[in-house]
Write a protein that holds these residues in place. Sequence first.
Motif, short mmCIF file in Angstrom:
data_model
loop_
_atom_site.label_atom_id
_atom_site.label_comp_id
_atom_site.label_asym_id
_atom_site.label_seq_id
_atom_site.Cartn_x
_atom_site.Cartn_y
_atom_site.Cartn_z
N PHE A 118 1.05 -1.28 -0.41
CA PHE A 118 -0.76 -0.59 0.35
C PHE A 118 0.68 0.81 0.01
N PRO A 119 0.34 2.43 -0.61
CA PRO A 119 1.24 3.63 -0.32
C PRO A 119 1.36 4.23 1.20
N GLU A 120 2.40 4.94 1.00
CA GLU A 120 2.24 4.94 2.22
C GLU A 120 2.00 6.41 2.46
N GLU A 121 0.98 7.39 1.28
CA GLU A 121 0.00 8.16 1.55
C GLU A 121 -2.18 7.23 2.02
N TYR A 122 -1.03 5.94 1.85
CA TYR A 122 -2.59 5.42 1.73
C TYR A 122 -3.74 6.69 3.03
N GLN A 123 -5.51 6.52 2.67
CA GLN A 123 -5.95 6.84 3.00
C GLN A 123 -6.55 6.20 4.96
N ALA A 124 -6.04 5.10 4.41
CA ALA A 124 -6.47 4.38 5.85
C ALA A 124 -5.62 4.02 6.68
N LYS A 125 -4.69 4.89 7.88
CA LYS A 125 -3.45 4.93 7.86
C LYS A 125 -3.30 3.49 9.17
N GLU A 126 -4.02 2.85 9.15
CA GLU A 126 -3.47 1.64 9.52
C GLU A 126 -2.43 0.68 8.26
N LEU A 127 -3.10 0.77 7.14
CA LEU A 127 -3.06 -0.15 5.81
C LEU A 127 -1.37 0.62 5.11
N ALA A 128 -1.12 2.42 5.53
CA ALA A 128 -0.58 2.93 4.57
C ALA A 128 0.60 2.52 5.25
N GLY A 129 1.54 2.17 3.70
CA GLY A 129 3.50 1.56 3.82
C GLY A 129 3.23 0.20 3.89
N LYS A 130 2.27 -0.76 4.11
CA LYS A 130 2.66 -1.84 4.01
C LYS A 130 2.37 -3.25 3.57
N GLU A 131 2.63 -4.01 3.65
CA GLU A 131 2.25 -5.09 2.87
C GLU A 131 1.27 -6.00 2.99
N ALA A 132 0.52 -6.46 1.68
CA ALA A 132 -0.74 -6.78 1.67
C ALA A 132 -0.81 -8.27 0.74
N ILE A 133 -0.97 -8.90 1.31
CA ILE A 133 -1.41 -10.54 -0.29
C ILE A 133 -2.88 -10.76 -0.19
N PHE A 134 -3.48 -10.38 -1.62
CA PHE A 134 -4.60 -10.76 -1.46
C PHE A 134 -5.01 -12.73 -2.19
N LYS A 135 -5.82 -13.50 -1.58
CA LYS A 135 -5.51 -14.41 -2.27
C LYS A 135 -6.76 -14.24 -3.20
N CYS A 136 -6.52 -15.10 -4.61
CA CYS A 136 -7.00 -15.16 -6.05
C CYS A 136 -7.37 -16.19 -6.02
N ALA A 137 -8.67 -16.64 -6.16
CA ALA A 137 -8.76 -17.65 -7.15
C ALA A 137 -9.80 -16.70 -8.55
N VAL A 138 -9.37 -18.27 -9.30
CA VAL A 138 -9.40 -18.31 -10.84
C VAL A 138 -10.19 -18.27 -10.47
N LYS A 139 -11.91 -18.29 -11.88
CA LYS A 139 -12.78 -18.66 -11.24
C LYS A 139 -12.64 -18.91 -12.97
N LYS A 140 -12.18 -17.46 -13.89
CA LYS A 140 -13.09 -18.03 -16.13
C LYS A 140 -11.93 -16.67 -16.40
N ILE A 141 -11.94 -17.25 -17.73
CA ILE A 141 -11.29 -16.38 -17.98
C ILE A 141 -11.28 -16.08 -19.64
N GLU A 142 -11.61 -14.51 -20.03
CA GLU A 142 -12.64 -15.12 -21.20
C GLU A 142 -11.51 -13.61 -22.12
N ALA A 143 -11.20 -14.31 -23.58
CA ALA A 143 -10.73 -13.45 -24.57
C ALA A 143 -11.38 -12.95 -25.74
N LYS A 144 -11.17 -12.18 -26.28
CA LYS A 144 -12.02 -11.46 -27.66
C LYS A 144 -11.23 -12.49 -28.92
N GLU A 145 -12.32 -12.75 -29.38
CA GLU A 145 -11.97 -13.52 -30.76
C GLU A 145 -12.72 -12.50 -32.23
N LEU A 146 -11.33 -11.81 -32.89
CA LEU A 146 -11.65 -11.35 -34.07
C LEU A 146 -12.34 -11.69 -35.46
N PRO A 147 -13.11 -11.02 -35.57
CA PRO A 147 -13.93 -11.20 -37.01
C PRO A 147 -12.53 -11.08 -38.31
#
Length: 428
Positions: free
Chosen positions: A219-248
């Motif tokens: 998080f940026p040093e000047e983050y509005q939530a002081k308790e998070l400013a400058g801290k490292e965070a981990i986002f656990k992401c589950a990939v449910k779907k991937i979509e792409a474009k097919e051009l004519p």
Amino acid sequence: MSLQVENLEHNMAKLTITVSAEEVEKALQAAYLKQRSKISLPGFRKGKVPRQMIEKMYGPEVFYDEAANHMISEAYGKAYDECELEIASQPTIDVVQLEKGKDFIFTAEVATKPEVTLGDYKGVEVPKSETEVTDEEVEAELKKEQEKNSRTINVEDRGAQLQDVVTIDFEGSVDGVPFDGGQATEYPLTLGSNTFIPGFEDQLVGAKVGDDVDVKVTFPEEYQAKELAGKEAIFKCAVKKIEAKELPELDDDFAKDVSEFDTLAEYKEHIKTNLVERKENEAKRAKEDAAVDKAIENAQMDIPEAMLQTQCRQMLDDFSRRMQSQGLSMDQYFQFTGMTAEKMMEDMKPQALKRIQTRLVLEKVAEVENIQPTEEEVNEEISKMAEAYKMEADKLKELLGERELEQMKKDMAVQKAVTVIADAAKEV
């Protein structure tokens, strides 16, 4: 209610508003009736405690805030209508006197509409815009149409790439502890859109459907939530779907599918004609903007800070509504971007100032030139609005109040002032 008006420096004014002791007593009684259901004392059923007992126990000030808010809202509204000022900001309220048995006195400091001294606004010099259309521009427009007519396909045999839309569930945590606003399910994220914190989207490139990815960001040093400013965070992401474009394919069949033309060559010529028209319209708007900018540059006006802050607040509220329409709360937007409301308003100041200056100058030009829409033009505008709202023009005219109708006329006069300035401008 009585009102005193004091003009201050820099287009500010102070309204001193006095509410009679009799009205104060009515407001206190109304506050008691509103709050008594929440108050209980030994020996009395809840909601049945006499006002005198409550005031004796907690002091007469117990109902002051509720009563003051009611009186300020009502009395300021009346003062706004009574005073002859053109108020241009939200009021800054200061309570001077609030005491049982006495008049209620408060002040409202407001910005007033600044007076504009016009300089040269006719015959100003503006740069000439280019309206020629190149083959490259036609091809670029054709490419956009190809993109619009692409179909979305689910991707399961490869990892996610930039420009793919990846649907994810995610939960963010700092030091293993989840934080508010850091969770979402079935969230569609276009990789490369730079919607989230820098580095977030890049770490999802290569992920496949069914993968669990730990996205690490700081998080940026000047983050509005002081308790998070400058801290490292981990986002656990589950990939449910991937979509792409097919051009004519770009061929005659494509032209037939997307237009009334039989060949790609004919369709390209149509695109070129539309681009020429668009460029001419853009050149017209550019001339108008440049001419008005010159008129603003040559004018003099003193914009009060309170007026500027009010404009910034309106712009922030508009932005918030747009975000909500896209399913994103402002708290989430601030977390994902590291932005704050204060920083956004500060960044909006130049644009807000420009909006205010533009409106003031154009209103002054309309006044000096005695520009007013004709009754026929007003009726035509009402008809356009009625069509947009799918209702009868006469019915809409009935619904429009006098204030709304006057505002519409003023807006039309302002637009006419733009035309007066632009038509007189010299292209160099």
